[in-house]
Structures are given as C-alpha cells and as structure tokens.
Design an enzyme around this catalytic site. Sequence first.
Site, mmCIF file in Angstrom:
data_model
loop_
_atom_site.group_PDB
_atom_site.id
_atom_site.type_symbol
_atom_site.label_atom_id
_atom_site.label_comp_id
_atom_site.label_asym_id
_atom_site.label_seq_id
_atom_site.Cartn_x
_atom_site.Cartn_y
_atom_site.Cartn_z
ATOM 1 N N GLU A 1 54.421 5.999 97.643
ATOM 2 C CA GLU A 1 52.460 5.712 97.822
ATOM 3 C C GLU A 1 52.188 4.585 97.723
ATOM 4 O O GLU A 1 52.369 3.360 96.598
ATOM 5 C CB GLU A 1 52.063 6.479 96.368
ATOM 6 C CG GLU A 1 50.689 6.212 97.178
ATOM 7 C CD GLU A 1 49.565 4.824 96.107
ATOM 8 O OE1 GLU A 1 48.984 4.242 96.993
ATOM 9 O OE2 GLU A 1 49.425 5.403 95.075
ATOM 10 N N CYS B 1 44.631 1.719 94.715
ATOM 11 C CA CYS B 1 45.490 1.450 95.579
ATOM 12 C C CYS B 1 44.035 2.278 96.346
ATOM 13 O O CYS B 1 43.881 2.414 97.552
ATOM 14 C CB CYS B 1 46.751 2.578 95.901
ATOM 15 S SG CYS B 1 47.629 1.669 94.615
#
Length: 461
Positions: A234, A268
């Site tokens: 990720e 994020c």
Amino acid sequence: MPIATVNPANGETLKTYEAMDEEEIERRLQLAEATFRTYRTSAFADRARLLNQAADLLDEDRAEIARVMTTEMGKPVQQARAEAAKCAKAMRWYAEHAPELLADERPAESDVRDSGASHALVRYRPLGPVLAVMPWNFPLWQVVRFAAPALMAGNVGLLKHASNVPQTALYLEDLFHRAGFTEGCFQTLLIGSGAVDEILRDERIKAATLTGSEPAGRAVASTAGEMVKKTVLELGGSDPFVVMPSADVDRAAEVAVTARVQNNGQSCIAAKRFIVHSDVYDRFAERFTEGMKALKVGDPLEEETQVGPLASERGRADLEELVDDARRGGATVLCGGERPDGPGWYYPPTVLAGLGREMRIHREEAFGPVATLYRAADLDEAVLIANDSPFGLSSNVWTREAAEVDRFVRDLEAGGVYVNGMTASHPAFPFGGVKRSGYGRELSGHGIREFCNITTVWHGV
C-alpha cells in the site's frame, strides 16, 4: 535515519535507541521460525482468546499509548485515542470471524465427481513468518490491521516499524506478549531501512507486507520478486473527492475538511483533490475554505487541537516545495500557504485553486493539510480529472443521482468508491489500491487470506 522519538511539536529528541545487531536479528529470526512450527497448529479458539486479551489490554492502555503516539508523530491526542480503540475493535472482529473466513471450502458435488474424486476441499493454511514494514502515520492501526489477521491465520510476524515511532513499535511487541502470545509470535525489529533487504532475502521469511512510500515499495517488491515471495503493498494515494450538483453541498464541504486534515493531513486515504462541478463550485469553495480556515492548529496534546504538527521537518519541507511550485505556476492560494513562526513542524490548512497539469502537486501526493480544488464542467470531465493521477487508492463521490453513482463506480480507477461520505477503513471491508497505490488487499476475508497457502485437497474414489 536514527531510531529515535523526536517530538514534532517542538523538535526535541526524547529517546534514542541502538539498532539491533546481526546477532540479535538472527536470534529473532530463529525464534520466529521455531514458534511458527507449533503456533501454526494451534486452534482458532486459542488464537481468538489471546487476541481478545490483547484487545482488552489495549483498551486499558488507550490513554497512555495515545500520548506516546502523539508525542512521537504529532497526531491530535483525541485522534490517537480513537486509533487505539479502532485497533481493539479490529482485533475482536478477527477473533470472532477468522474461523468462518478461513473455513474449508467445498466445491460443488458435480465438480467433485467430474474430477474423479470421492470428495475434495480447499483449505487455507498459514505461510510462516511474515515481515511487516510499516509507516509512522498510523503507528498502531497500520500494524494491527496486518497483525490481527496474520496471527489468527496462524502466521507469526516480525515488525520493522518507522524509525521515528520506536516506543510505539516496542509497545506492540509487549502488548502481544502480555496478552499471552508466545514470544516469537510477534516481534519488533529495531533496525534501519537498510537492513530490510537482507532480512527479506532470508529463507525463513515467507512473505512481506509494506505500507509506505513508492521507493520503499519498489525496493521490497523487487527483492521479493527476485526471491519469489508474496507481498502486499500500500503505497499512498491522492484520492479524488467529487461533488456533483445534486449533492448536499454544505454537508460535502463540511466532511471535506475532515477528509483532508484527518491525522494532520498525513493519511494515504485522505481526500486530497477536490473536483467540483461548475454549477456548485463557488459555493463549495467558499464553504470549504471557511472550514479549513476555522480549524484550530496547535499542541496536539491539547484536547481542542484539530491539526497538529507534521511528523518531521523533512515532511514539512516537502509539502512547502509542492505549494511553492504550484504558486509559481499560477495557482491561487485561498488560505494558508505560509509556514508559521515558532518551534515545531507546523503547517497551516491550505487550499489551492487554479491548478495545472504541469504542477508537481497535480501528480504527487501532498502529505499534509493541503487541498487542491478543481472545476469540472460535467461528469465526464470529473472522471477524467479524478483518474488523471498515478495513484488509485480510494475515492469519494457526492451525488444523489443513482445513474451518476453507477458511472463513478464503473469508471473511477480506485480500490474504493465512497458515496456521500469520506473514505474510512473498517475490518469488514477490503482495503487497498490500484496503479501506483500498490496491490493486494488488507482487512476483511481478502486480507486474512493474502498470507495463506490456498491448498487443494483431493481424495480419489
């Protein structure tokens, strides 16, 4: 980078740690391998009992560990407490649901007969020691969302945490040990990033998961590919937040503020690019900018603080460079945009408008409380702007038109589409992205099965 707690609110170094030497790393690798041999055969009920005990301890420790997180990386303390509570919730969720998520799968009887078998099944078996390379921005949550499913699946974990959150990293190892897990089930490696490659190459490490920067992801993926090891990555995002004319614009603007500045904008899955239909652009821009201006910036240990400092001096400098580049390119600064005087790595909530594709902030992730505003003439242009990014983690869409929802779900290049709300992770829903946001999924059944050997079991007649 030294392994140290440096308070981002004032720049003071509070604690430093020596990196583990090769002998200690080897001891821990041996321990992980030996522990896995027995832990892998433990019953789901025993794993669940231990994980529930870890959740109970985390609840008891919530106020204390929240202050540690805030001191190490600067998130407002009320958000740190919420993060700890979320981790305990995820532990309990996996403790409850892992048996059904990893239950044997039975193929259709007609397919079993057609294969020539008397019976057959698919079984999920653990892989072994998994290396987790984790970031500082959610120093508990990022780790727990890996550790809870991995431990329930029968794997063991080795954590290489970010070097600026060593106290949180050591707390996690202690938490699982106090809960009753055997010492080798979850271990923290106090090491620099330069030591990761050699550890990942070790045959005892069976897989790796990383949340972090693109360069770090490329490095881990490259080594893992060479060694033919499974990875989940990720690598950040620059999520679009699209507002169409049918939306509740005032509510969208209110949520947009939270979506942008959660965790001081260092998330994020924070919305970063706000793409607004021309018919409601002016109204949204006014409400959104007012909301950003009204946020209280200050000491993250104070309860009323909504935005604290950035986690590092380098992080603030990187953010300033993006804003200054946009300003030089002709972007309009609607609020913020100037470093405040005084100690600490603070940066004000900032809104930029009039963006161009040549500006760095159009292509790069702004990791801090800086929002970019785009005007879209129609749905087609909104989709084009939203997808004009190397990232594809999540997305937010505000509309009351069902046909528009269907179109966005079909065409947005992202791992998630959140309609009339902001992106948020939950243990029941898969989390991850596409394009340069990475690959693989965390959370839900998809996440727990990422680090399993999916085994076909076939019995002849």
